[in-house]
Design a protein around this motif. Structure first.
Motif, PDB file in Angstrom:
ATOM      1  N   TYR A   1      15.824 -18.608 -20.334  1.00  0.00           N
ATOM      2  CA  TYR A   1      15.264 -19.634 -19.453  1.00  0.00           C
ATOM      3  C   TYR A   1      15.863 -19.516 -18.041  1.00  0.00           C
ATOM      4  N   ASN A   2      17.195 -19.358 -17.982  1.00  0.00           N
ATOM      5  CA  ASN A   2      17.839 -19.296 -16.667  1.00  0.00           C
ATOM      6  C   ASN A   2      17.382 -18.093 -15.848  1.00  0.00           C
ATOM      7  N   LEU A   3      17.052 -17.013 -16.547  1.00  0.00           N
ATOM      8  CA  LEU A   3      16.554 -15.829 -15.822  1.00  0.00           C
ATOM      9  C   LEU A   3      15.203 -16.145 -15.184  1.00  0.00           C
ATOM     10  N   LEU A   4      14.372 -16.860 -15.936  1.00  0.00           N
ATOM     11  CA  LEU A   4      13.065 -17.240 -15.391  1.00  0.00           C
ATOM     12  C   LEU A   4      13.235 -18.139 -14.168  1.00  0.00           C
ATOM     13  N   ILE A   5      14.207 -19.047 -14.259  1.00  0.00           N
ATOM     14  CA  ILE A   5      14.444 -19.949 -13.120  1.00  0.00           C
ATOM     15  C   ILE A   5      14.886 -19.137 -11.901  1.00  0.00           C
ATOM     16  N   ASN A   6      15.777 -18.163 -12.124  1.00  0.00           N
ATOM     17  CA  ASN A   6      16.209 -17.326 -10.992  1.00  0.00           C
ATOM     18  C   ASN A   6      15.017 -16.575 -10.397  1.00  0.00           C
ATOM     19  N   ASP A   7      14.168 -16.062 -11.269  1.00  0.00           N
ATOM     20  CA  ASP A   7      13.004 -15.308 -10.782  1.00  0.00           C
ATOM     21  C   ASP A   7      12.056 -16.219 -10.003  1.00  0.00           C
ATOM     22  N   LEU A   8      11.871 -17.428 -10.528  1.00  0.00           N
ATOM     23  CA  LEU A   8      10.982 -18.361  -9.826  1.00  0.00           C
ATOM     24  C   LEU A   8      11.594 -18.796  -8.491  1.00  0.00           C
ATOM     25  N   ASP A   9      12.911 -18.899  -8.448  1.00  0.00           N
ATOM     26  CA  ASP A   9      13.572 -19.252  -7.184  1.00  0.00           C
ATOM     27  C   ASP A   9      13.293 -18.188  -6.122  1.00  0.00           C
ATOM     28  N   TYR A  10      13.263 -16.957  -6.566  1.00  0.00           N
ATOM     29  CA  TYR A  10      13.000 -15.839  -5.650  1.00  0.00           C
ATOM     30  C   TYR A  10      11.641 -16.021  -4.963  1.00  0.00           C
ATOM     31  N   TYR A  11      10.735 -16.672  -5.697  1.00  0.00           N
ATOM     32  CA  TYR A  11       9.388 -16.882  -5.153  1.00  0.00           C
ATOM     33  C   TYR A  11       9.142 -18.343  -4.748  1.00  0.00           C
ATOM     34  N   SER A  12      10.233 -19.071  -4.486  1.00  0.00           N
ATOM     35  CA  SER A  12      10.066 -20.517  -4.292  1.00  0.00           C
ATOM     36  C   SER A  12       9.244 -20.863  -3.035  1.00  0.00           C
ATOM     37  N   ASP A  13       9.093 -19.923  -2.120  1.00  0.00           N
ATOM     38  CA  ASP A  13       8.314 -20.219  -0.914  1.00  0.00           C
ATOM     39  C   ASP A  13       6.806 -20.210  -1.170  1.00  0.00           C
ATOM     40  N   TYR A  14       6.422 -19.746  -2.337  1.00  0.00           N
ATOM     41  CA  TYR A  14       4.981 -19.652  -2.624  1.00  0.00           C
ATOM     42  C   TYR A  14       4.475 -20.956  -3.228  1.00  0.00           C
ATOM     43  N   LEU A  15       3.723 -21.693  -2.415  1.00  0.00           N
ATOM     44  CA  LEU A  15       3.184 -22.962  -2.906  1.00  0.00           C
ATOM     45  C   LEU A  15       1.802 -22.677  -3.478  1.00  0.00           C
ATOM     46  N   ILE A  16       1.754 -22.245  -4.731  1.00  0.00           N
ATOM     47  CA  ILE A  16       0.443 -21.882  -5.280  1.00  0.00           C
ATOM     48  C   ILE A  16       0.039 -22.817  -6.416  1.00  0.00           C
ATOM     49  N   LYS A  17      -1.266 -22.918  -6.585  1.00  0.00           N
ATOM     50  CA  LYS A  17      -1.784 -23.793  -7.650  1.00  0.00           C
ATOM     51  C   LYS A  17      -1.707 -23.079  -8.992  1.00  0.00           C
ATOM     52  N   ASP A  18      -1.687 -23.866 -10.073  1.00  0.00           N
ATOM     53  CA  ASP A  18      -1.699 -23.290 -11.417  1.00  0.00           C
ATOM     54  C   ASP A  18      -3.104 -23.379 -11.994  1.00  0.00           C
TER      55      ASP A  18
END
Ligand code: HEM
Length: 427
Positions: A77-94
């Motif tokens: 889970y923490n790895l996913l959070i780190n990866d998502l942080d890397y892309y935190s500037d992307y405000l995209i819809k789901d």
């Protein structure tokens, strides 16, 4: 591995579903190096809520068989959070369907928590096994989704480094050693098959070539927040995120005490409070009061919510002055909360005690948590106005000798006694 071992059976029983999953457009595009970044980020978000639910249930499960298999070293889970942080500037819809299907899957995982140990093992097999396929995808992922030298943005797929086989062999050995009977083996197999089929349905929704409903969702802000709405207006959502970061910066307490989950909940609460501005004053008051109770009893005194509401009002109004009236409802709710607090301990009193406190501790320790006394005073007011546990849940941390020096603890105690005396005199 003998042919009737659990792992041989699992591999054979899930092969068709694995192959079907691999044939999805999403993976074809990934391999052809044409997967859009948006789809990749959406995939990480969905995985993050699944891993959050699954790893939580696995780590809490009291069943001996799960205890033999689950180990925190396998947490991703923490790895996913780190990866998502890397892309935190992307405000995209789901993709709405994908989120709903994933939330359904997470509810199922939670339902299996106490009595469904074997189901949890079936799901876990699927995700643990995916580390093997990831080895083949590493180079492609690196080329497409990480331009740097490290593995930011793709660390979920490179976990275990060059030890994937070693970890897998250990997992195979531990699973086979469980010695399950036929019925139990069947349960593990069926849940693994179910997991593959659910993943198929979820990932199919990420095929950008098909028409789907897209919207901003809370999972992008906080994988643990469940399923509450967030603003669909991009500007408002952006302001709510900026304000959350401002609160985190101004109040180190949130990160010091709650770490990443403090950040995630500040973000999702901020979006939710912004979303509320569409509703009547009465609804906002009730909802914010509900949130206030939840937060204060978990150690987050109401002054933080007050300031959060204030920042939201200011920043939203600055961004969209035409909606000032709507945003002002947050201001009115904030006034109600603030009035209750200052009726017990006013800001001047708190400032004086804060100054005395500062003189008793080193500046180094004072700088670590400048808001300590306002937090303590606010928690005391929350308790005095009837929120049971508000004070003790803050104190359990504020008096922790593993975090603070003896001088600090002594000074906090003195401040608390003074605040209490003044608060009691107002009763
Ligand atoms: C393009 C995508 C994928 C590729 C190319 C791929 C490829 C592979 C490969 C090469 C293996 C090793 C097979 C062996 O050594 O016998 C494997 C195993 C496995 N993969 Fe995938 N995979 C993909 C996606 C996934 C996904 C998304 C999942 C589930 C989340 C998954 C779950 C598994 C499992 C459970 C195994 C272990 C099978 C076993 O030995 O029991 N794979 N995959």
């Amino acid at each position: 591995m003998s042919d009737n071992s659990l792992m041989s059976i699992l591999k054979a029983r899930t092969k068709a579903d694995h192959d079907r999953l691999e044939s999805l457009v999403f993976f074809k595009e990934l391999i052809r190096r044409s997967l859009p970044l948006d789809s990749y980020i959406r995939y990480l978000r969905l995985l993050s809520i699944i891993h959050w639910s699954l790893e939580k249930e696995l780590s809490l499960c009291a069943d001996e068989r799960v205890k033999k298999i689950w180990h925190p070293k396998r947490a991703r889970y923490n790895l996913l959070i780190n990866d998502l942080d890397y892309y935190s500037d992307y405000l995209i819809k789901d993709v709405l369907d994908a989120v709903n299907l994933t939330q359904d899957f997470c509810s199922l995982i939670r339902r299996h928590s106490s009595k469904g140990a074997l189901y949890l093992l079936g799901y876990f097999y699927v995700f643990e096994g995916s580390t093997r396929g990831s080895v083949k995808l590493r180079e492609i992922l690196k080329e497409n989704f990480n331009k740097g030298k490290d593995f930011s943005g793709i660390s979920y797929f490179v976990n275990y480094g060059d030890k994937v086989n070693e970890y897998w062999d250990e997992f195979v050995e531990q699973m086979n050693a469980l010695k399950l009977d036929e019925g139990e083996t069947e349960k593990v197999c069926l849940s693994a098959i179910d997991c593959f089929q659910r993943l198929y349905q979820i990932i199919e929704c990420l095929d950008g070539n098909k028409e789907r409903k897209h919207l901003y969702t809370v999972i992008a802000l906080n994988p643990m927040a469940g399923n509450h709405p967030v603003p669909q207006d991009e500007k408002e959502l952006k302001v709510s995120i900026d304000v959350a970061y401002k609160c985190l910066k101004d109040f180190p307490y949130l990160m010091m005490r709650y770490g990443t989950s403090g950040r995630h909940f500040t973000l999702s609460d901020s979006a939710w409070l912004t979303y509320l501005t569409e509703f009547s004053q009465e609804i906002i008051n009730t909802q914010v009061n509900w949130l206030l109770n939840v937060l204060t009893t978990r150690g987050v005194p109401s002054i933080l919510l007050e300031i959060h509401l204030d920042y939201l009002f200011q920043e939203l109004t600055r961004e969209k002055p035409e909606k000032r009236e709507d945003y002002n409802k947050l201001n009115i709710t904030r006034d109600l909360i603030q009035n209750q607090r200052v009726a017990i301990l006013n800001d001047e009193t708190v400032k004086t005690i804060q100054q005395e406190f500062k003189e008793k501790i080193t500046s180094q320790e004072g700088d670590k948590l400048p808001e300590a006394i306002p937090l303590l005073a606010s928690a005391m007011c929350d308790e005095f106005r009837g929120i049971e546990g508000a004070l003790s849940s803050l104190k359990s941390w504020l008096y922790d000798a593993k975090i603070f020096s003896q001088d600090w603890i002594k000074a906090i105690l003195e401040a608390e006694q003074k605040l209490k005396q003044i608060a009691l005199s107002k009763k």
